[in-house]
Design an enzyme around this catalytic site. Sequence first.
Site, PDB file in Angstrom:
ATOM      1  CG  HIS A 193      -2.022  -1.004   1.142  1.00 10.71           C
ATOM      2  ND1 HIS A 193      -1.790  -2.367   1.163  1.00 10.71           N
ATOM      3  CD2 HIS A 193      -3.368  -0.853   1.063  1.00 10.71           C
ATOM      4  CE1 HIS A 193      -2.938  -3.012   1.088  1.00 10.71           C
ATOM      5  NE2 HIS A 193      -3.916  -2.127   1.023  1.00 10.71           N
ATOM      6  CG  HIS A 235       2.867  -3.500   6.246  1.00  9.81           C
ATOM      7  ND1 HIS A 235       3.522  -4.390   5.420  1.00  9.81           N
ATOM      8  CD2 HIS A 235       1.625  -3.347   5.723  1.00  9.81           C
ATOM      9  CE1 HIS A 235       2.706  -4.771   4.446  1.00  9.81           C
ATOM     10  NE2 HIS A 235       1.553  -4.149   4.609  1.00  9.81           N
TER      11      HIS A 235
END
Length: 271
Positions: A193, A235
Amino acid sequence: MPASQPRSRARDRNNVLNRAEFLSLNQPLKGNQESRSSGRKQSGQAGAAGAQNTNPKERRQSQQLPEEDCMQLNPSFKGIAFNSLLAIDICMSKRLGVCANRASSWGGARSMINLLGITGHGIPWIAGTLICLVKSSTLAGQEVLMNLLLALLLDIVIVAGLQKLAKRKGPYDINPGLLDYLTMDTYAFPAGHASRVAMLSKFFLNHLVLAIPLRILLVLWALCVGLSRVMIGRHHITDVLSGFVFGYLQFRLVELIWMSSNTCQMLISIW
């Protein structure tokens, strides 16, 4: 004296321990000693032969063990610095994972953070680009959209390949969603992303005429999407930062292989 000698001889004859079958109790036989000594020699020779016949790899490993222990006990400065930075990264990422699950401090806002992350997903952007490409009627617009589609596809392929090589897990044990599996975004490093929003924001800033407030909002959107991936525990911080770097490099790559208007028209006619 002569009478005592026959008496002692008679006593020796009557002593049970002087019989042949009981001689081994009084003194060990020489044959047994020789057999024991020969057995010890053979066992020692067999042990030496076994040591010589051991695998060279095992001998090298046994010789390397002390060196490995010394390396672990005396690590290099680079190893200490890398491990320290890695520990700080994991600690800070877990602290920022306030929406990792429902029991987290910001667990109620998890749905909103996930929705913000979807705005940077590859599937909606590819679908929207294809729809705009079908409805576009200008050559300049089709050229920009075709190169944008190329950039999105390259982003998916490059990030998926890097993630397969690194295979780094996130700070929390969170299973990827269905859209993540479609774009092969299943590992943590680099953040797909983050790379995508960095590439898109740079692409729009270069090829679209936008007012200054829109430019600021575009940069803030990219930063918020990257932060949202850390907040949901998907993440690490370094994964997002590396994703921004890879996104910029992907933009530069697309600029180098930019397709001209004629090439885009040929591809559209084939499609």
